[in-house]
Design an enzyme around this catalytic site. Structure first.
Site, short mmCIF file in Angstrom:
data_model
loop_
_atom_site.label_atom_id
_atom_site.label_comp_id
_atom_site.label_asym_id
_atom_site.label_seq_id
_atom_site.Cartn_x
_atom_site.Cartn_y
_atom_site.Cartn_z
N HIS A 21 26.35 -11.32 11.44
CA HIS A 21 24.99 -11.61 11.90
C HIS A 21 24.92 -13.01 12.54
O HIS A 21 24.26 -13.91 12.02
CB HIS A 21 24.06 -11.51 10.69
CG HIS A 21 22.59 -11.48 10.97
ND1 HIS A 21 21.96 -12.32 11.86
CD2 HIS A 21 21.62 -10.69 10.45
CE1 HIS A 21 20.67 -12.07 11.86
NE2 HIS A 21 20.44 -11.08 11.02
N GLU A 74 24.72 -9.77 17.11
CA GLU A 74 25.39 -9.33 15.89
C GLU A 74 26.34 -8.16 16.16
O GLU A 74 25.94 -7.16 16.76
CB GLU A 74 24.36 -8.92 14.85
CG GLU A 74 23.26 -9.96 14.65
CD GLU A 74 22.10 -9.42 13.84
OE1 GLU A 74 22.34 -8.60 12.93
OE2 GLU A 74 20.94 -9.82 14.12
#
Length: 282
Positions: free
Chosen positions: A162, A259
């Site tokens: 992320h 991400e």
């Protein structure tokens, strides 16, 4: 320098290029001081918090108001979301438990060209599932998250690397995302007809991304290579939502999340098999 910014003190040197450092709350971090790269990784979450190639700029955004307290997710860098993404598994914390547990630094291998660090997480929640994160750091950052199923049952999971990238959101371009995404704000599938632009709140799951995403902003060009994924997520909360987020607030204009993710379907890992989710930042 990030050590001073986070008030980190050196505990000991554990390798030619790696130091244990600690904050006032007793959290442990690993500082990489190599001729090719400077980097910081937290023991909690095995989370890369800072990546700065020597003679280059910082690539990753880290919230100046995030709380560094054990058990609290750290806002910024590259959180490891595993074994769930978002709220896909209501029995687990949001984005899973890997990012809020301490990992074990298993191995360091430093050469003139790079520094490699290998972390492992063995959770009591899934004791037969081995999770390994390997960092190879130089002028580039390679992150390999490997899940190995040592049980006799299929293990299903999803997740993401992320990453929060430094960017002026008013002056960025992103390419390589593909032509279709699911808008998690409007709950609609969208076909792309124009160049990328942020919405007031952006939360998109790109369903057919290219293998490389290119981010061009005032911080320069960053190429993000993906492997082992089935989607790429682009996220920025926007100013209205961020104003109510205690660890972002007015800083939402300083980053964009791109991400490497497994979101569309779970990975159903057979016994004795492994899966690698990889992101390379160039």
């Amino acid at each position: 320098m990030i050590l001073e910014r986070l008030n980190l003190q050196v505990v000991k040197q554990i390798d030619n290029a790696v130091f244990e450092v600690m904050n006032t709350a007793g959290m442990l971090f690993y500082w990489v001081d190599h001729p090719k790269v400077k980097a910081l990784i937290s023991q909690q979450g095995a989370q890369l918090l800072s990546f700065r190639p020597n003679l280059g700029q910082e690539k990753l955004w880290l919230s100046p108001i995030t709380k560094f307290e054990s058990g609290n997710a750290i806002r910024g860098g590259v959180p490891i979301c595993w074994p769930s993404f978002g709220d896909s598994n209501p029995s687990l914390p949001g984005h899973g438990y890997a990012r809020i547990n301490d990992w074990h630094l298993e191995k360091i291998d430093t050469t003139e060209q790079q520094c490699k660090l290998i972390f492992r997480l063995n959770s009591r929640l899934d004791p037969l599932i081995d999770l390994k994160c390997e960092y190879v750091l130089n002028q580039q950052a390679s992150i390999q998250l490997t899940t190995t199923n040592n049980s006799e049952q299929i293990f299903s999971f999803n997740g993401a690397l992320h990453s929060y990238f430094c960017a002026d959101v008013a002056k960025l371009q992103i390419t390589g995302l593909g032509d279709h995404y699911f808008d998690s704000v409007t709950r609609q599938n969208v076909t792309v007809t124009e160049p990328f632009s942020l919405a007031p709140r952006t939360d998109r799951i790109y369903l057919q991304p290219e293998a490389t995403t290119r981010l061009d902003s005032s911080y320069g060009l960053v190429n993000i290579h993906h492997r082992g994924h089935n989607s790429v997520v682009v996220w920025n909360p926007g100013t209205e939502l961020a104003s109510n987020m205690v660890d972002i607030q007015q800083y939402s204009t300083q980053f964009i999340c791109i991400e490497t993710a497994v979101t569309q379907t779970t990975i159903d890992l057979e016994p004795k098999q492994s899966h690698c989710l990889e992101q390379q930042i160039v």
